[in-house]
Design an enzyme around this catalytic site. Structure first.
Site, mmCIF file in Angstrom:
data_model
loop_
_atom_site.group_PDB
_atom_site.id
_atom_site.type_symbol
_atom_site.label_atom_id
_atom_site.label_comp_id
_atom_site.label_asym_id
_atom_site.label_seq_id
_atom_site.Cartn_x
_atom_site.Cartn_y
_atom_site.Cartn_z
ATOM 1 N N HIS A 61 10.939 5.158 -2.856
ATOM 2 C CA HIS A 61 9.781 4.696 -2.101
ATOM 3 C C HIS A 61 10.077 3.413 -1.339
ATOM 4 O O HIS A 61 9.589 3.229 -0.221
ATOM 5 C CB HIS A 61 8.603 4.466 -3.053
ATOM 6 C CG HIS A 61 7.346 4.037 -2.372
ATOM 7 N ND1 HIS A 61 6.512 4.918 -1.728
ATOM 8 C CD2 HIS A 61 6.787 2.818 -2.219
ATOM 9 C CE1 HIS A 61 5.496 4.266 -1.207
ATOM 10 N NE2 HIS A 61 5.629 2.984 -1.492
ATOM 11 N N LYS A 108 -0.158 1.060 11.503
ATOM 12 C CA LYS A 108 0.843 1.672 10.633
ATOM 13 C C LYS A 108 0.150 2.659 9.719
ATOM 14 O O LYS A 108 -1.027 2.493 9.380
ATOM 15 C CB LYS A 108 1.563 0.603 9.801
ATOM 16 C CG LYS A 108 2.760 1.143 8.992
ATOM 17 C CD LYS A 108 3.391 0.035 8.170
ATOM 18 C CE LYS A 108 4.605 0.524 7.398
ATOM 19 N NZ LYS A 108 5.182 -0.543 6.544
ATOM 20 N N HIS A 112 0.011 7.142 -0.299
ATOM 21 C CA HIS A 112 -0.272 6.764 -1.684
ATOM 22 C C HIS A 112 -0.552 8.064 -2.443
ATOM 23 O O HIS A 112 -1.583 8.215 -3.096
ATOM 24 C CB HIS A 112 -1.466 5.810 -1.754
ATOM 25 C CG HIS A 112 -1.189 4.598 -2.586
ATOM 26 N ND1 HIS A 112 -2.054 4.124 -3.539
ATOM 27 C CD2 HIS A 112 -0.128 3.757 -2.617
ATOM 28 C CE1 HIS A 112 -1.541 3.042 -4.109
ATOM 29 N NE2 HIS A 112 -0.385 2.802 -3.563
ATOM 30 N N ASN A 113 0.414 8.976 -2.382
ATOM 31 C CA ASN A 113 0.183 10.353 -2.819
ATOM 32 C C ASN A 113 0.141 10.505 -4.330
ATOM 33 O O ASN A 113 -0.866 10.934 -4.896
ATOM 34 C CB ASN A 113 1.267 11.267 -2.234
ATOM 35 C CG ASN A 113 1.305 11.236 -0.715
ATOM 36 O OD1 ASN A 113 0.322 10.884 -0.070
ATOM 37 N ND2 ASN A 113 2.434 11.595 -0.139
ATOM 38 N N HIS A 114 1.232 10.189 -5.002
ATOM 39 C CA HIS A 114 1.290 10.408 -6.447
ATOM 40 C C HIS A 114 0.292 9.549 -7.225
ATOM 41 O O HIS A 114 -0.353 10.044 -8.156
ATOM 42 C CB HIS A 114 2.720 10.194 -6.954
ATOM 43 C CG HIS A 114 3.648 11.317 -6.587
ATOM 44 N ND1 HIS A 114 4.938 11.404 -7.063
ATOM 45 C CD2 HIS A 114 3.475 12.394 -5.795
ATOM 46 C CE1 HIS A 114 5.508 12.496 -6.574
ATOM 47 N NE2 HIS A 114 4.639 13.101 -5.805
ATOM 48 N N GLN A 332 -2.911 -5.777 -6.980
ATOM 49 C CA GLN A 332 -3.324 -5.794 -5.578
ATOM 50 C C GLN A 332 -3.845 -7.163 -5.138
ATOM 51 O O GLN A 332 -3.955 -8.086 -5.931
ATOM 52 C CB GLN A 332 -4.413 -4.741 -5.381
ATOM 53 C CG GLN A 332 -3.923 -3.322 -5.653
ATOM 54 C CD GLN A 332 -2.900 -2.855 -4.644
ATOM 55 O OE1 GLN A 332 -3.213 -2.552 -3.502
ATOM 56 N NE2 GLN A 332 -1.648 -2.795 -5.055
#
Length: 753
Positions: A61, A108, A112-114, A332
């Site tokens: 990633h 851009k 954030h798939n998995h 975050q």
């Protein structure tokens, strides 16, 4: 009671004296040769903290180790847009494009798939938060977001688990930030079952002089960490989770998914923008994937090459975190800034005003090393480029699979098709009610599309549009598109068709397409067939951008999107951004009034393979996708720009063909249409040939449109007129708009409640 002994801190000196200690490099996703390379770089074994940093930064990633050999070709594209040079491009947090009048726009798209499969709400929410901070780090005010989403079949139980949470996460975070969601996609296919795609895009606006870059220069400058405290959520997070395939029973690894706080992010945005306005920042980086490991190593390696950090100064939510956990945490709403010593007090004062925690954690050095201490002990001493930029590069084997010939030979054009008017009408109703073509307002109504008051176009328009200057009405339009079935049939052509559709959607609004960002979603790079798909898609995008004359500003690669042996459809999502000088003169995508003449720009061919008709009616995938003609796409875009003020609506033709375009253009304002199709009505309605747009003009302006089309070499066919309360295909069928609307709008509410 036996004495409790704390484990000895693994310092640099301990690592040098204890070279044989076993380390969990495999559990952290590293390969044996990668671990050996780290030892060679350092001349010793890594400390636990160094191993943590290398593991996340050398993950697929973060390091793009399987993809960067193919991404390099994007540098062959001239870094100029149709109106000027790019101000920042590939390698920065986001691309920055000059749009005139002293303004620049940065945009851009990332994945954030998995994480969104593991924890749908937080995975999607923090995906939005991460891309917003990328835009903020360029010196821009974020002004809009978009969300291309893909899920398994609508009737699958796991889709019912994942989809509502993802949509709520995207909407909840974006709405709390006060950012309008102006577009995206919602696509369903069985290959996304167990592996949804949650891609997020953000657009930001800045003046040219406000551009900031991610670099740490100037020995003695202070390094300040500000924003939320660091916690245990997201340790390893997306950097490791997104670097491995899922098993049939779920994700192979379940590290904590990041937890978002949009209210903290809103404070962080306003605080950062005030800091920028005060001129207090020499370099800045957001903390996203790989957290502090990424921010410290990337800032140092992009600057003078040295940084010293006291890790125990990092504000923590969990005091039990070990140094390696602090470095791996992807908590975050955090940023890292490089500030001159004389500006530190003013920087901290602005942070205090906004109630944002800020702590000086280190300084820029001239050592050429990234050195990190923990309570006075050295736990990291590495060359920063070796962590951030000089990771492994894999020349993965790739080969066109033998099965591709069989797939392409199984053409949809041979399938049984409707023959009568009644059958055509039934087919239209079935398609408009299908998951991929139905009304998506169940999703989009959960998003605030008009907050901030500068949204000009949003769903269901072909593209989103934002005004960026309220005095001159300067604006930008953005679209995201990809048809994964087309890319499965031919990944080179499929990537170009995604580019062409997004480019065309921006052009229909009257904007001039300027640049692209991409999010390349594919299966496992360890499968030569998947790597062939990836290599072909990259080659297709590069060739397509060269022909269209627009650059790639940056983007994202998401690999290992497969469950067990089932890879997702290759899904190279392409976002195109364009500029419009006056948003009040944009072209709407829906019919506005009755008694206007309807024309089709472009050529319709019998191209049904990979179409929604083949997918919905026959569950079929085979053949070749529609022909790509980028010269025609460019001519069509130029015509549409010149036709602003002449055409009263423009709607692109893509999924579902002319039938879907007529439906969407009619339903938005309940303006019916009557058309005549002179050739095969079925092909005319359901072919998905590219480079086509449906337009309307007032009765007296048809000759001007005819002349304009001839001058640009674009085929023009008159179809009929707007008006009434029906969609009529002369000699075939007439359907009331109310009946069509009932079919189109019922699907998602019936499935999702």
């Amino acid at each position: 009671m036996p004495e409790t002994r704390l484990p000895l801190l693994d310092t640099v000196s301990v690592a040098a004296d204890d070279p044989g200690r076993e380390q969990p490099w495999s559990d952290l996703g590293l390969k044996a040769d990668e671990y050996a390379e780290i030892r060679q770089i350092l001349g010793r074994r890594p400390t636990s903290a160094e191993l943590a940093m290398y593991s996340v930064m050398w993950s697929e990633h973060c390091s793009y180790k399987s993809s960067k050999v193919h991404l390099k070709q994007f540098s062959e594209i001239p870094q100029e847009t149709p109106i000027g040079k790019m101000l920042a491009g590939i390698g920065e947090n986001a691309g920055v494009i000059d749009v005139g009048q002293g303004y620049a726009v940065t945009f851009k798209i990332e994945s954030h798939n998995h994480p969104s499969y593991v924890e749908p709400y937080q995975g999607a929410a923090t995906g939005v938060g991460g891309i917003v901070r990328d835009i903020l780090a360029m010196g821009a005010r974020p002004v809009a977001v978009m969300d291309p989403l893909r899920f398994g079949p609508l009737d699958a139980d796991d889709t019912h688990r994942v989809l509502p949470g993802v949509v709520a996460g995207v909407g909840g975070y974006g709405n709390c930030l006060g950012l309008p969601n102006i577009g995206g996609e919602v696509v369903f296919d069985e290959t996304y079952l167990g592996n949804p795609l949650v891609n997020a895009l953000c657009v930001g606006v800045l003046r040219h002089e406000d551009l900031h870059l991610a670099k740490a220069s100037g020995a003695g400058n202070q390094v300040i960490l500000y924003g939320a405290k660091t916690g245990g959520d997201g340790i390893g997070g997306v950097s490791i989770l997104a670097s491995e395939t899922f098993e049939d029973t779920g994700p192979a690894k379940r590290p904590s998914v990041q937890v978002g706080d949009p209210f903290m992010e809103k404070l962080l945005i306003e605080c950062t923008l005030e800091i920028f306005a005060a001129g207090l920042v020499a370099g800045i980086q957001d903390l996203g994937g790989a957290g502090l490991s990424c921010a410290t190593s990337e800032l140092a390696s992009a600057g003078d090459g040295g940084m010293y950090v006291e890790l125990d100064r990092v504000p923590l939510r969990d005091s039990t975190l070990a140094p390696e956990e602090i470095l791996m945490s992807e908590s975050q709403e955090r940023m890292m800034a490089v500030v001159e010593p004389d500006d530190v007090a003013a920087f901290l004062a602005i942070c205090a005003k906004w109630e944002v925690d800020a702590t000086v954690v280190g300084e820029v050095t001239d050592t050429g090393r990234l050195q990190i201490d923990w309570h006075g002990e050295r736990v990291v001493d590495v060359p920063p480029r070796s962590v951030a930029h000089d990771g492994p590069t894999y020349q993965r084997p790739f080969a066109r699979p033998d099965s591709q010939d069989l797939l392409q030979g199984d053409v949809a054009e041979a399938l049984m098709r409707p023959a009568t008017g009644d059958e055509l009408a039934a087919t239209l109703l079935r398609l408009v009610a299908s998951p991929n073509l139905c009304d998506k307002s169940w999703v989009t109504d959960q998003y605030d599309r008009y907050v901030r008051g500068n949204t000009v176009l949003a769903q269901p328009s072909d593209s989103g549009m934002i005004r960026i200057d309220e005095e001159t009405n300067l604006g930008v339009a953005v679209s995201t598109d990809c048809n994964g079935r087309f890319a499965r049939l031919d990944p080179y052509a499929g990537a170009q068709l995604a580019l062409a559709e997004s480019y065309r959607n921006v052009a229909t609004s009257g904007a001039v397409p300027l640049a692209i960002s991409d999010c390349l979603n594919f299966g496992s790079p360890e499968d030569p067939a998947v790597m062939w798909q990836f290599a072909e898609a990259c080659r297709g995008l590069k060739d397509g951008c060269l022909e269209l004359g627009i650059p790639v500003t940056g983007g994202n690669v998401s690999l290992y999107n497969q469950t067990g042996e089932t890879a997702i459809l290759p899904t190279p999502v392409v976002a195109v951004l364009g500029v419009i000088q006056d948003v009040t003169r944009r072209t709407p995508s829906a019919f506005e009034a009755a008694d206007e003449r309807v024309f089709l720009l472009g050529e319709t061919r019998e191209e049904l393979s990979g179409s929604e008709w083949a997918h919905v009616v026959h569950r079929h995938l085979g053949g070749l996708p529609p022909k790509v003609d980028l010269a025609c796409e460019k001519s069509l875009a130029e015509l549409l720009h010149e036709a602003v003020g002449l055409v009263t609506s423009a709607h692109d033709l893509s999924d579902g063909g002319l039938a879907q375009a007529l439906v969407e253009a009619s339903l938005q304002h309940d303006v019916g249409v009557t058309v005549t199709l002179t050739d095969d009505a079925f092909v005319g309605l359901f072919s998905e040939s590219a480079a086509r747009v449906l337009v309307t003009v007032p009765d007296g302006d048809a000759d001007r449109l005819t002349s304009l089309a001839a001058r640009h070499g674009v085929p023009l066919t008159e179809l009929g007129r707007t008006g009434g309360t029906e969609l009529v295909v002369e000699g075939q069928f007439a359907l009331s708009l109310s009946e069509i609307r009932d079919a189109w709008s019922a699907t998602l509410p019936a499935a999702l409640g």
